[in-house]
Design a protein around this motif. Structure first.
Motif, PDB file in Angstrom:
ATOM      1  N   THR A   4       0.842  -1.186   0.000  1.00 52.36           N
ATOM      2  CA  THR A   4       0.000   0.000   0.000  1.00 52.36           C
ATOM      3  C   THR A   4       0.883   1.243   0.000  1.00 52.36           C
ATOM      4  O   THR A   4       1.827   1.338   0.791  1.00 52.36           O
ATOM      5  CB  THR A   4      -0.892   0.028   1.267  1.00 52.36           C
ATOM      6  N   ALA A   5       0.567   2.190  -0.884  1.00 50.67           N
ATOM      7  CA  ALA A   5       1.309   3.458  -0.890  1.00 50.67           C
ATOM      8  C   ALA A   5       0.801   4.311   0.267  1.00 50.67           C
ATOM      9  O   ALA A   5      -0.344   4.746   0.279  1.00 50.67           O
ATOM     10  CB  ALA A   5       1.121   4.180  -2.208  1.00 50.67           C
ATOM     11  N   HIS A   6       1.655   4.489   1.268  1.00 53.18           N
ATOM     12  CA  HIS A   6       1.293   5.292   2.435  1.00 53.18           C
ATOM     13  C   HIS A   6       1.162   6.763   2.034  1.00 53.18           C
ATOM     14  O   HIS A   6       0.271   7.479   2.455  1.00 53.18           O
ATOM     15  CB  HIS A   6       2.372   5.134   3.506  1.00 53.18           C
ATOM     16  N   ILE A   7       2.120   7.168   1.201  1.00 56.36           N
ATOM     17  CA  ILE A   7       2.118   8.545   0.708  1.00 56.36           C
ATOM     18  C   ILE A   7       2.669   8.506  -0.719  1.00 56.36           C
ATOM     19  O   ILE A   7       3.537   7.693  -1.027  1.00 56.36           O
ATOM     20  CB  ILE A   7       2.953   9.458   1.644  1.00 56.36           C
ATOM     21  N   ARG A   8       2.110   9.321  -1.615  1.00 53.15           N
ATOM     22  CA  ARG A   8       2.600   9.317  -2.985  1.00 53.15           C
ATOM     23  C   ARG A   8       2.453  10.705  -3.590  1.00 53.15           C
ATOM     24  O   ARG A   8       1.578  11.479  -3.206  1.00 53.15           O
ATOM     25  CB  ARG A   8       1.885   8.270  -3.842  1.00 53.15           C
TER      26      ARG A   8
END
Length: 252
Positions: A4-8
């Protein structure tokens, strides 16, 4: 397992005045992983790092376009709570920067400002110092000055201070560049331990360090995100010739 991308970032651009520093940067930072950002000096690594908790807001004449998504929230939305963002996304700088206070107060200061009760603060301070692998070294001198600590201990104190706010992400801007090899090794081991609890994004000039501790590597050059992928793949079969040239020492 899908990460899962926590922040992008999405088409992130940044200017300091007329200087176009970041150019259409798209990069995911995955949950509970260590991501290393590498690239030559002046390529935009630290500037990008500071975008993740809006530290560039403090620099005059800064213009930003694009998005930085913390899960499904754009942290550059005009309605975003910057204080809340900086609590969720802690930062540790290149040189240790403890407050001119005691070891205890360095970790407790932000908590007392929030109005947390004293007995709870004591609990959090101990846990944060334990999580930063510093408690056993300082438990008998918590009221002495933070400046009495060695450089490596000061850096771990700064990590403990960040952890006290219970962040989701910790940003590390070349955290070992001013440290001796032994202190560097301890910080690296600590990063591997902490990733079970928080997402870590580290800027480093030390390619070997990126290889040792990161799950993912992002290579930047002249403000562009040239390559991003699993560290093993980026280091062994880079897709871009510029990445290969940097990793092999052709430029740096």
């Amino acid at each position: 397992m899908v990460n899962t991308a926590h922040i992008r970032t999405k088409k992130l651009n940044l200017w300091f005045g007329d200087n176009h520093v970041l150019k259409d940067v798209d990069v995911p930072i995955y949950d509970k992983k260590v991501t290393a950002m590498i690239g030559p000096s002046g390529c935009g690594k630290s500037t990008l790092l500071r975008c993740f908790n809006r530290m560039n807001d403090l620099i005059t004449d800064t213009k930003i376009k694009g998005e930085v998504m913390l899960y499904d929230e754009n942290i550059y939305n005009p309605k975003a709570d910057v204080t809340k963002i900086r609590t969720k996304v802690g930062m540790v700088f290149q040189k240790p920067n403890p407050f001119p206070k005691s070891i205890y107060k360095n970790v407790a200061y932000g908590l007392s400002v929030q109005g947390i009760k004293k007995n709870k603060i004591e609990e959090i301070v101990e846990k944060s110092l334990r999580d930063a692998w510093l408690w056993d070294e300082v438990k008998d001198r918590l009221n002495t000055s933070a400046f009495s600590l060695s450089g490596g201990q000061q850096q771990r104190l700064c990590i403990a201070r960040a952890l006290a706010n219970d962040p989701e992400i910790i940003l590390l801007d070349e955290p070992t560049s001013a440290l001796d090899p032994q202190s560097t090794a301890k910080i690296e081991e600590l990063c591997l331990e902490l990733k079970t609890k928080v997402t870590i994004l580290i800027v480093t000039h030390n390619i070997a360090q990126a290889g040792r501790i990161s799950d993912y590597t992002a290579f930047m050059y002249l403000g562009e995100m040239v390559e991003f992928g699993e560290t093993k793949k980026v280091f062994t079969v880079p897709k871009d010739k510029r990445t290969e040239a940097y990793l092999s020492g052709v430029f740096g």
